[in-house]
Design a protein around this motif. Structure first.
Motif, mmCIF file in Angstrom:
data_model
loop_
_atom_site.group_PDB
_atom_site.id
_atom_site.type_symbol
_atom_site.label_atom_id
_atom_site.label_comp_id
_atom_site.label_asym_id
_atom_site.label_seq_id
_atom_site.Cartn_x
_atom_site.Cartn_y
_atom_site.Cartn_z
ATOM 1 N N GLY A 52 16.012 36.896 8.262
ATOM 2 C CA GLY A 52 14.816 36.668 9.062
ATOM 3 C C GLY A 52 14.968 35.434 9.910
ATOM 4 O O GLY A 52 16.037 35.138 10.424
ATOM 5 N N THR A 53 13.863 34.701 10.043
ATOM 6 C CA THR A 53 13.874 33.512 10.885
ATOM 7 C C THR A 53 14.288 32.284 10.084
ATOM 8 O O THR A 53 14.036 32.184 8.892
ATOM 9 C CB THR A 53 12.487 33.262 11.493
ATOM 10 O OG1 THR A 53 11.540 33.111 10.440
ATOM 11 C CG2 THR A 53 12.065 34.433 12.369
ATOM 12 N N THR A 58 13.881 42.540 13.341
ATOM 13 C CA THR A 58 13.065 43.615 13.916
ATOM 14 C C THR A 58 12.412 43.212 15.229
ATOM 15 O O THR A 58 11.916 44.070 15.957
ATOM 16 C CB THR A 58 11.951 44.025 12.947
ATOM 17 O OG1 THR A 58 10.992 42.979 12.857
ATOM 18 C CG2 THR A 58 12.513 44.344 11.565
ATOM 19 N N ILE A 100 13.629 34.566 15.839
ATOM 20 C CA ILE A 100 12.980 35.861 15.693
ATOM 21 C C ILE A 100 13.759 36.677 14.668
ATOM 22 O O ILE A 100 14.983 36.563 14.581
ATOM 23 C CB ILE A 100 12.883 36.574 17.057
ATOM 24 C CG1 ILE A 100 11.899 37.744 16.982
ATOM 25 C CG2 ILE A 100 14.253 37.010 17.565
ATOM 26 C CD1 ILE A 100 11.358 38.159 18.333
ATOM 27 N N ASP A 101 13.041 37.476 13.883
ATOM 28 C CA ASP A 101 13.705 38.231 12.836
ATOM 29 C C ASP A 101 14.426 39.441 13.420
ATOM 30 O O ASP A 101 14.363 39.698 14.626
ATOM 31 C CB ASP A 101 12.697 38.669 11.780
ATOM 32 C CG ASP A 101 11.755 39.756 12.277
ATOM 33 O OD1 ASP A 101 11.342 40.609 11.462
ATOM 34 O OD2 ASP A 101 11.441 39.772 13.487
ATOM 35 N N TYR A 136 9.110 32.578 15.378
ATOM 36 C CA TYR A 136 8.879 31.279 14.737
ATOM 37 C C TYR A 136 9.266 30.208 15.745
ATOM 38 O O TYR A 136 10.316 30.320 16.385
ATOM 39 C CB TYR A 136 9.722 31.173 13.469
ATOM 40 C CG TYR A 136 9.624 29.860 12.739
ATOM 41 C CD1 TYR A 136 10.768 29.126 12.435
ATOM 42 C CD2 TYR A 136 8.398 29.354 12.338
ATOM 43 C CE1 TYR A 136 10.698 27.927 11.761
ATOM 44 C CE2 TYR A 136 8.312 28.151 11.667
ATOM 45 C CZ TYR A 136 9.466 27.445 11.372
ATOM 46 O OH TYR A 136 9.383 26.252 10.702
ATOM 47 N N GLN A 152 9.714 41.396 15.345
ATOM 48 C CA GLN A 152 8.273 41.353 15.138
ATOM 49 C C GLN A 152 7.764 40.015 14.631
ATOM 50 O O GLN A 152 6.548 39.768 14.660
ATOM 51 C CB GLN A 152 7.863 42.462 14.166
ATOM 52 C CG GLN A 152 8.108 43.851 14.720
ATOM 53 C CD GLN A 152 7.688 44.935 13.734
ATOM 54 O OE1 GLN A 152 7.435 44.669 12.572
ATOM 55 N NE2 GLN A 152 7.614 46.160 14.212
ATOM 56 N N THR A 153 8.661 39.180 14.157
ATOM 57 C CA THR A 153 8.233 37.919 13.559
ATOM 58 C C THR A 153 8.899 36.749 14.275
ATOM 59 O O THR A 153 10.054 36.425 14.009
ATOM 60 C CB THR A 153 8.570 37.876 12.066
ATOM 61 O OG1 THR A 153 7.990 39.010 11.426
ATOM 62 C CG2 THR A 153 8.025 36.594 11.436
#
Length: 128
Positions: free
Chosen positions: A107-108, A54, A51-52, A59, A56-57
């Motif tokens: 990020g991811t 934030t 997960i990133d 994977y 919000q993303t």
């Protein structure tokens, strides 16, 4: 300094659910992507979910997509990442590790080499 502490592992039966938690602390933790990996004896660590920074993303690895969900809650110098695992299978049996990315503003990623901070691991055993 980043510290990661996992909890929530245990022994469950096929088809059961389990939620793992990782409490990550450190002034920079909220700038780092985070992930769960797992490892069985004699094998390399396997990517499970990421997960990133934030939250919000997400994977997922194909093997857990649709069964596992990763969540992230950020607070000052602290981030809690949970892995909700449903419809567990015996092949999900492993030691599960929480990890934080080496780079800031990340990020991811599914590559273990990009994670420089690891927890001590928590055992998940799924009986058939």
């Amino acid at each position: 300094q980043v510290q990661l502490v996992e909890s929530g592992g245990g022994l469950v039966q096929t088809g059961d659910s389990l939620t793992l938690s990782c409490v990550a602390s450190g002034r920079t933790i909220n700038s780092r992507g985070m992930a769960w990996f797992r490892q069985t004896p004699g094998n390399d660590r396997e990517f499970v979910a990421a997960i990133d920074r934030t939250g919000q993303t997400p994977y997922y690895a194909d093997s857990v997509k649709g069964r596992f969900t990763i969540f992230r809650d950020n607070a000052y110098a602290k981030s809690t990442v949970r892995l909700q695992m449903n419809l567990l299978k015996p092949e999900d049996t492993a030691i599960y590790y929480c990890a934080a990315r080496t780079e800031f503003y990340s990020g991811t990623s599914a590559f273990a080499g990009q994670y420089g901070h690891w927890g001590q691991g928590t055992q998940v055993t799924v009986s058939s």
